[in-house]
Design a protein around this motif. Sequence first.
Motif, short mmCIF file in Angstrom:
data_model
loop_
_atom_site.label_atom_id
_atom_site.label_comp_id
_atom_site.label_asym_id
_atom_site.label_seq_id
_atom_site.Cartn_x
_atom_site.Cartn_y
_atom_site.Cartn_z
N LYS A 126 -72.50 26.63 -12.73
CA LYS A 126 -71.32 26.80 -13.58
C LYS A 126 -70.37 25.62 -13.41
CE LYS A 126 -69.72 30.89 -12.42
NZ LYS A 126 -69.22 32.27 -12.36
N ALA A 127 -70.18 25.17 -12.18
CA ALA A 127 -69.28 24.04 -11.92
C ALA A 127 -69.77 22.78 -12.62
CB ALA A 127 -69.16 23.80 -10.42
N LYS A 128 -71.07 22.54 -12.55
CA LYS A 128 -71.63 21.35 -13.18
C LYS A 128 -71.46 21.40 -14.70
CE LYS A 128 -75.85 18.60 -13.41
NZ LYS A 128 -77.25 18.49 -12.99
N GLN A 129 -71.75 22.56 -15.30
CA GLN A 129 -71.61 22.71 -16.74
C GLN A 129 -70.15 22.54 -17.15
OE1 GLN A 129 -73.02 26.44 -18.42
NE2 GLN A 129 -72.06 26.02 -20.38
N LEU A 130 -69.24 23.19 -16.45
CA LEU A 130 -67.83 23.11 -16.81
C LEU A 130 -67.28 21.70 -16.63
CD1 LEU A 130 -65.88 25.20 -17.92
CD2 LEU A 130 -65.00 25.51 -15.61
N SER A 131 -67.73 21.02 -15.59
CA SER A 131 -67.30 19.64 -15.36
C SER A 131 -67.75 18.72 -16.49
CB SER A 131 -67.85 19.14 -14.02
OG SER A 131 -67.48 17.81 -13.81
N ARG A 132 -69.01 18.84 -16.91
CA ARG A 132 -69.52 18.02 -18.03
C ARG A 132 -68.74 18.31 -19.30
NH1 ARG A 132 -74.64 19.94 -16.62
NH2 ARG A 132 -74.69 20.98 -18.62
N GLN A 133 -68.49 19.59 -19.56
CA GLN A 133 -67.79 19.94 -20.78
C GLN A 133 -66.33 19.51 -20.73
OE1 GLN A 133 -69.06 24.05 -21.05
NE2 GLN A 133 -70.78 23.47 -22.34
N ALA A 134 -65.72 19.54 -19.55
CA ALA A 134 -64.34 19.06 -19.39
C ALA A 134 -64.28 17.56 -19.68
CB ALA A 134 -63.83 19.35 -17.99
N GLN A 135 -65.28 16.83 -19.25
CA GLN A 135 -65.31 15.39 -19.54
C GLN A 135 -65.38 15.13 -21.04
OE1 GLN A 135 -68.67 13.96 -17.31
NE2 GLN A 135 -67.61 14.07 -15.35
N LEU A 136 -66.17 15.93 -21.73
CA LEU A 136 -66.28 15.78 -23.18
C LEU A 136 -64.96 16.13 -23.86
CD1 LEU A 136 -68.07 15.07 -25.54
CD2 LEU A 136 -68.92 17.41 -25.54
N LEU A 137 -64.31 17.20 -23.42
CA LEU A 137 -63.01 17.57 -23.99
C LEU A 137 -61.99 16.46 -23.77
CD1 LEU A 137 -62.64 21.33 -22.94
CD2 LEU A 137 -63.54 20.41 -25.08
N THR A 138 -62.03 15.84 -22.59
CA THR A 138 -61.12 14.74 -22.27
C THR A 138 -61.34 13.58 -23.23
OG1 THR A 138 -61.02 15.38 -19.94
CG2 THR A 138 -60.43 13.10 -20.47
N LEU A 139 -62.60 13.24 -23.48
CA LEU A 139 -62.92 12.16 -24.42
C LEU A 139 -62.42 12.49 -25.82
CD1 LEU A 139 -66.54 11.23 -23.27
CD2 LEU A 139 -64.45 9.87 -22.97
N TRP A 140 -62.66 13.72 -26.25
CA TRP A 140 -62.21 14.12 -27.59
C TRP A 140 -60.69 14.06 -27.70
CZ3 TRP A 140 -65.91 18.88 -27.82
CH2 TRP A 140 -67.15 18.49 -28.32
N ALA A 141 -60.00 14.56 -26.68
CA ALA A 141 -58.53 14.56 -26.72
C ALA A 141 -57.97 13.15 -26.76
CB ALA A 141 -57.97 15.32 -25.52
N ALA A 142 -58.66 12.21 -26.15
CA ALA A 142 -58.18 10.83 -26.07
C ALA A 142 -58.52 9.99 -27.31
CB ALA A 142 -58.74 10.16 -24.83
N ASP A 143 -59.41 10.47 -28.15
CA ASP A 143 -59.91 9.70 -29.29
C ASP A 143 -58.99 9.83 -30.50
OD1 ASP A 143 -61.31 8.52 -31.39
OD2 ASP A 143 -63.24 9.32 -30.74
N ASP A 144 -58.19 8.80 -30.76
CA ASP A 144 -57.24 8.82 -31.88
C ASP A 144 -57.91 9.08 -33.22
OD1 ASP A 144 -55.09 8.32 -30.20
OD2 ASP A 144 -55.09 6.15 -30.58
N GLU A 145 -59.14 8.65 -33.38
CA GLU A 145 -59.83 8.82 -34.66
C GLU A 145 -60.14 10.28 -34.98
OE1 GLU A 145 -63.17 6.22 -35.17
OE2 GLU A 145 -62.05 4.48 -34.49
N LEU A 146 -60.11 11.14 -33.97
CA LEU A 146 -60.43 12.55 -34.20
C LEU A 146 -59.22 13.39 -34.58
CD1 LEU A 146 -62.88 13.25 -31.24
CD2 LEU A 146 -63.43 12.67 -33.61
N TRP A 147 -58.04 12.81 -34.53
CA TRP A 147 -56.82 13.56 -34.74
C TRP A 147 -55.99 12.96 -35.86
CZ3 TRP A 147 -57.04 17.94 -32.09
CH2 TRP A 147 -57.90 17.98 -30.99
N ASP A 148 -55.44 13.83 -36.68
CA ASP A 148 -54.57 13.42 -37.76
C ASP A 148 -53.24 13.00 -37.15
OD1 ASP A 148 -53.36 12.99 -40.17
OD2 ASP A 148 -53.13 15.11 -40.66
N LEU A 149 -52.90 11.74 -37.28
CA LEU A 149 -51.72 11.20 -36.62
C LEU A 149 -50.56 10.93 -37.59
CD1 LEU A 149 -53.51 8.67 -34.26
CD2 LEU A 149 -52.67 10.94 -33.69
N ASP A 150 -50.36 11.82 -38.60
CA ASP A 150 -49.28 11.53 -39.54
C ASP A 150 -47.94 11.64 -38.91
OD1 ASP A 150 -51.49 12.92 -40.79
OD2 ASP A 150 -50.13 14.32 -41.70
#
Length: 150
Positions: A126-150
């Motif tokens: 569970k820790a390994k899965q959650l850690s990998r998925q947290a890394q992906l969420l971090t990348l998504w949150a940091a990616d300006d292209e994925l968010w409407d920045l009006d």
Amino acid sequence: MDMDEAEDWAWCDSQFVAIESYVKTQQIPHGVICDWPEWYTAPYVGLWAVENPDDPGFVGHWILAGDSTGVQPQPVPFDHLSASDLPEPRDAMAAFARKWTALAAAANKGTAWSGSPELTGELAVKAKQLSRQAQLLTLWAADDELWDLD
């Protein structure tokens, strides 16, 4: 996995039913549950807004929901956070990433968690899965292209 627009719509519709069930099961206070995710990448995960019953028109909780169809071998787990300090979807995504990173780190030291997010299996898995998925969420949150920045 590339989905056409009709498949995208169908996936989001099926997820909405799962979101309603999750909100009820977790006894999350709510008004309207938005019928479309604030952000998603079908068929993997969506971020949904749930209205605050004490402040109609404003988000009370964020729901992060992985694929509920059973197609994904290790779906992103369902989880929720209060929106009180998370006004924007991107803030919520980053907060889920921080929460999951902390839970995974504690689990790697042998500390189990209860409640949301619910994962099955041994603590180390569970820790390994959650850690990998947290890394992906971090990348998504940091990616300006994925968010409407009006």
